[in-house]
Design a protein around this motif. Structure first.
Motif, PDB file in Angstrom:
ATOM      1  N   SER A   1      50.627  18.810  32.661  1.00  0.00           N
ATOM      2  CA  SER A   1      49.794  18.464  33.813  1.00  0.00           C
ATOM      3  C   SER A   1      49.406  19.763  34.498  1.00  0.00           C
ATOM      4  CB  SER A   1      50.548  17.559  34.789  1.00  0.00           C
ATOM      5  OG  SER A   1      51.547  18.286  35.466  1.00  0.00           O
ATOM      6  N   GLN A   2      48.409  19.702  35.336  1.00  0.00           N
ATOM      7  CA  GLN A   2      47.974  20.901  36.048  1.00  0.00           C
ATOM      8  C   GLN A   2      49.107  21.441  36.914  1.00  0.00           C
ATOM      9  OE1 GLN A   2      44.460  20.354  38.397  1.00  0.00           O
ATOM     10  NE2 GLN A   2      44.493  22.423  39.201  1.00  0.00           N
ATOM     11  N   ALA A   3      49.867  20.543  37.501  1.00  0.00           N
ATOM     12  CA  ALA A   3      50.929  20.955  38.411  1.00  0.00           C
ATOM     13  C   ALA A   3      52.237  21.285  37.703  1.00  0.00           C
ATOM     14  CB  ALA A   3      51.185  19.853  39.430  1.00  0.00           C
ATOM     15  N   ASN A   4      52.377  20.876  36.441  1.00  0.00           N
ATOM     16  CA  ASN A   4      53.681  21.015  35.795  1.00  0.00           C
ATOM     17  C   ASN A   4      53.537  21.333  34.317  1.00  0.00           C
ATOM     18  OD1 ASN A   4      56.416  20.919  35.294  1.00  0.00           O
ATOM     19  ND2 ASN A   4      56.489  18.696  35.130  1.00  0.00           N
ATOM     20  N   ASP A   5      53.148  22.565  33.991  1.00  0.00           N
ATOM     21  CA  ASP A   5      53.130  22.998  32.594  1.00  0.00           C
ATOM     22  C   ASP A   5      54.195  24.053  32.426  1.00  0.00           C
ATOM     23  OD1 ASP A   5      52.651  23.524  29.974  1.00  0.00           O
ATOM     24  OD2 ASP A   5      50.758  24.547  30.285  1.00  0.00           O
ATOM     25  N   SER A   6      55.277  23.654  31.787  1.00  0.00           N
ATOM     26  CA  SER A   6      56.411  24.557  31.619  1.00  0.00           C
ATOM     27  C   SER A   6      56.124  25.662  30.616  1.00  0.00           C
ATOM     28  CB  SER A   6      57.634  23.768  31.157  1.00  0.00           C
ATOM     29  OG  SER A   6      57.388  23.239  29.856  1.00  0.00           O
ATOM     30  N   GLY A   7      55.061  25.505  29.809  1.00  0.00           N
ATOM     31  CA  GLY A   7      54.770  26.484  28.769  1.00  0.00           C
ATOM     32  C   GLY A   7      55.597  26.262  27.516  1.00  0.00           C
ATOM     33  N   VAL A   8      56.442  25.237  27.543  1.00  0.00           N
ATOM     34  CA  VAL A   8      57.300  24.915  26.402  1.00  0.00           C
ATOM     35  C   VAL A   8      56.741  23.675  25.709  1.00  0.00           C
ATOM     36  CG1 VAL A   8      59.635  24.220  25.722  1.00  0.00           C
ATOM     37  CG2 VAL A   8      59.314  25.872  27.568  1.00  0.00           C
ATOM     38  N   TYR A   9      56.613  23.733  24.385  1.00  0.00           N
ATOM     39  CA  TYR A   9      56.144  22.561  23.642  1.00  0.00           C
ATOM     40  C   TYR A   9      57.211  21.474  23.671  1.00  0.00           C
ATOM     41  CZ  TYR A   9      52.034  24.905  21.851  1.00  0.00           C
ATOM     42  OH  TYR A   9      50.817  25.527  21.752  1.00  0.00           O
ATOM     43  N   ASP A  10      56.767  20.222  23.778  1.00  0.00           N
ATOM     44  CA  ASP A  10      57.696  19.093  23.842  1.00  0.00           C
ATOM     45  C   ASP A  10      58.250  18.724  22.471  1.00  0.00           C
ATOM     46  OD1 ASP A  10      57.572  18.360  26.721  1.00  0.00           O
ATOM     47  OD2 ASP A  10      55.442  18.217  26.245  1.00  0.00           O
ATOM     48  N   LEU A  11      57.422  18.828  21.439  1.00  0.00           N
ATOM     49  CA  LEU A  11      57.880  18.552  20.069  1.00  0.00           C
ATOM     50  C   LEU A  11      57.603  19.777  19.209  1.00  0.00           C
ATOM     51  CD1 LEU A  11      56.730  14.943  19.056  1.00  0.00           C
ATOM     52  CD2 LEU A  11      59.032  15.758  19.509  1.00  0.00           C
ATOM     53  N   ILE A  12      58.647  20.294  18.611  1.00  0.00           N
ATOM     54  CA  ILE A  12      58.531  21.410  17.675  1.00  0.00           C
ATOM     55  C   ILE A  12      59.280  21.007  16.415  1.00  0.00           C
ATOM     56  CG2 ILE A  12      59.090  23.829  17.218  1.00  0.00           C
ATOM     57  CD1 ILE A  12      58.967  24.320  20.224  1.00  0.00           C
ATOM     58  N   HIS A  13      58.620  21.178  15.261  1.00  0.00           N
ATOM     59  CA  HIS A  13      59.242  20.859  13.973  1.00  0.00           C
ATOM     60  C   HIS A  13      60.624  21.488  13.919  1.00  0.00           C
ATOM     61  CE1 HIS A  13      60.093  21.653   9.699  1.00  0.00           C
ATOM     62  NE2 HIS A  13      59.561  20.453   9.540  1.00  0.00           N
ATOM     63  N   PRO A  14      61.657  20.838  13.493  1.00  0.00           N
ATOM     64  CA  PRO A  14      61.715  19.568  12.783  1.00  0.00           C
ATOM     65  C   PRO A  14      61.913  18.355  13.691  1.00  0.00           C
ATOM     66  CG  PRO A  14      63.867  20.568  12.685  1.00  0.00           C
ATOM     67  CD  PRO A  14      62.963  21.514  13.457  1.00  0.00           C
ATOM     68  N   ASN A  15      61.990  18.541  15.009  1.00  0.00           N
ATOM     69  CA  ASN A  15      62.148  17.395  15.920  1.00  0.00           C
ATOM     70  C   ASN A  15      60.881  16.549  15.893  1.00  0.00           C
ATOM     71  OD1 ASN A  15      64.697  18.299  16.783  1.00  0.00           O
ATOM     72  ND2 ASN A  15      63.738  19.696  18.220  1.00  0.00           N
TER      73      ASN A  15
ATOM     74  N   ILE B   1      55.981  11.942  16.671  1.00  0.00           N
ATOM     75  CA  ILE B   1      55.023  12.268  15.626  1.00  0.00           C
ATOM     76  C   ILE B   1      55.532  11.695  14.315  1.00  0.00           C
ATOM     77  CG2 ILE B   1      56.031  14.546  15.163  1.00  0.00           C
ATOM     78  CD1 ILE B   1      53.120  15.447  14.458  1.00  0.00           C
ATOM     79  N   THR B   2      54.639  11.102  13.556  1.00  0.00           N
ATOM     80  CA  THR B   2      54.947  10.623  12.219  1.00  0.00           C
ATOM     81  C   THR B   2      54.102  11.446  11.263  1.00  0.00           C
ATOM     82  OG1 THR B   2      55.287   8.403  13.107  1.00  0.00           O
ATOM     83  CG2 THR B   2      55.018   8.601  10.709  1.00  0.00           C
ATOM     84  N   MET B   3      54.778  12.242  10.435  1.00  0.00           N
ATOM     85  CA  MET B   3      54.105  13.120   9.472  1.00  0.00           C
ATOM     86  C   MET B   3      55.101  13.389   8.355  1.00  0.00           C
ATOM     87  SD  MET B   3      52.125  16.607  10.447  1.00  0.00           S
ATOM     88  CE  MET B   3      51.797  17.872   9.231  1.00  0.00           C
ATOM     89  N   SER B   4      54.681  13.143   7.113  1.00  0.00           N
ATOM     90  CA  SER B   4      55.619  13.163   5.984  1.00  0.00           C
ATOM     91  C   SER B   4      55.982  14.555   5.494  1.00  0.00           C
ATOM     92  CB  SER B   4      55.053  12.347   4.820  1.00  0.00           C
ATOM     93  OG  SER B   4      53.845  12.927   4.364  1.00  0.00           O
ATOM     94  N   GLY B   5      55.408  15.575   6.036  1.00  0.00           N
ATOM     95  CA  GLY B   5      55.739  16.937   5.640  1.00  0.00           C
ATOM     96  C   GLY B   5      54.952  17.897   6.489  1.00  0.00           C
ATOM     97  N   GLY B   6      55.275  19.154   6.427  1.00  0.00           N
ATOM     98  CA  GLY B   6      54.555  20.145   7.212  1.00  0.00           C
ATOM     99  C   GLY B   6      55.297  20.512   8.476  1.00  0.00           C
ATOM    100  N   LYS B   7      54.565  21.150   9.397  1.00  0.00           N
ATOM    101  CA  LYS B   7      55.145  21.623  10.655  1.00  0.00           C
ATOM    102  C   LYS B   7      54.207  21.263  11.796  1.00  0.00           C
ATOM    103  CE  LYS B   7      57.627  25.313   8.461  1.00  0.00           C
ATOM    104  NZ  LYS B   7      57.921  26.709   8.362  1.00  0.00           N
ATOM    105  N   TRP B   8      54.749  21.160  13.010  1.00  0.00           N
ATOM    106  CA  TRP B   8      53.947  20.738  14.147  1.00  0.00           C
ATOM    107  C   TRP B   8      54.441  21.322  15.457  1.00  0.00           C
ATOM    108  CZ3 TRP B   8      56.549  17.271  10.975  1.00  0.00           C
ATOM    109  CH2 TRP B   8      57.797  16.849  11.439  1.00  0.00           C
ATOM    110  N   LEU B   9      53.514  21.382  16.401  1.00  0.00           N
ATOM    111  CA  LEU B   9      53.775  21.678  17.806  1.00  0.00           C
ATOM    112  C   LEU B   9      52.972  20.659  18.604  1.00  0.00           C
ATOM    113  CD1 LEU B   9      53.105  25.536  17.795  1.00  0.00           C
ATOM    114  CD2 LEU B   9      55.343  24.442  17.897  1.00  0.00           C
ATOM    115  N   VAL B  10      53.619  19.975  19.547  1.00  0.00           N
ATOM    116  CA  VAL B  10      52.942  18.985  20.388  1.00  0.00           C
ATOM    117  C   VAL B  10      53.371  19.233  21.831  1.00  0.00           C
ATOM    118  CG1 VAL B  10      52.529  16.538  20.852  1.00  0.00           C
ATOM    119  CG2 VAL B  10      53.002  17.288  18.504  1.00  0.00           C
ATOM    120  N   ASP B  11      52.403  19.244  22.752  1.00  0.00           N
ATOM    121  CA  ASP B  11      52.693  19.521  24.157  1.00  0.00           C
ATOM    122  C   ASP B  11      52.002  18.495  25.047  1.00  0.00           C
ATOM    123  OD1 ASP B  11      53.710  20.925  26.334  1.00  0.00           O
ATOM    124  OD2 ASP B  11      52.051  22.350  26.401  1.00  0.00           O
ATOM    125  N   ILE B  12      52.733  17.997  26.041  1.00  0.00           N
ATOM    126  CA  ILE B  12      52.192  17.152  27.105  1.00  0.00           C
ATOM    127  C   ILE B  12      52.287  17.996  28.376  1.00  0.00           C
ATOM    128  CG2 ILE B  12      52.471  15.033  28.455  1.00  0.00           C
ATOM    129  CD1 ILE B  12      51.792  14.387  25.587  1.00  0.00           C
TER     130      ILE B  12
END
Length: 87
Positions: A20-34, A7-18
Motif C-alpha cells: 500500500s502507499q502507506a505501508n510498503d515494507s520493501g520485503v516481498y511477501d512470497l519468495i520461492h520456495p514459499n 501461488i500455484t506454479m509447478s516449477g520455477g521461481k517467483w517473487l510476489v508483493d502486496i
C-alpha cells in the motif's frame, strides 16, 4: 483483516508483493520456495500487487489472495512473466 496469499506454479521461481502507499515494507511477501503466506490488510485501504516469475516455457501459474485471483497465465518462450495490478 488477514488473507491468504498463494501461488500455484509447478516449477520455477517467483517473487510476489502486496503493498500500500502507506505501508510498503520493501520485503516481498512470497519468495520461492514459499508458496503460501498470510497477509494483513487494513479494511478500506487500497493495495497494489506485483509479481516476477521465472520458469520453463508453458508453465502455468495462478496467484490468489483469499478468494480473488490476482493473476493467472502461462510462462512464454522468454521463460519469464511479470505484472502488477490493484487489489
Amino acid at each position: 483483516m488477514t488473507k491468504t496469499l498463494k501461488i500455484t506454479m509447478s516449477g520455477g521461481k517467483w517473487l510476489v508483493d502486496i503493498f500500500s502507499q502507506a505501508n510498503d515494507s520493501g520485503v516481498y511477501d512470497l519468495i520461492h520456495p514459499n508458496d503460501v503466506t498470510e497477509v494483513a490488510l487494513n479494511e478500506g485501504e487500497m493495495y497494489g500487487f506485483r509479481y516476477s516469475l521465472q520458469g520453463k516455457s508453458g508453465t502455468t501459474f495462478k496467484i490468489e489472495l483469499g478468494d480473488d485471483v490476482l493473476a493467472e497465465g502461462e510462462i512464454d518462450k522468454s521463460e519469464t512473466a511479470s505484472g502488477s495490478g490493484v487489489v
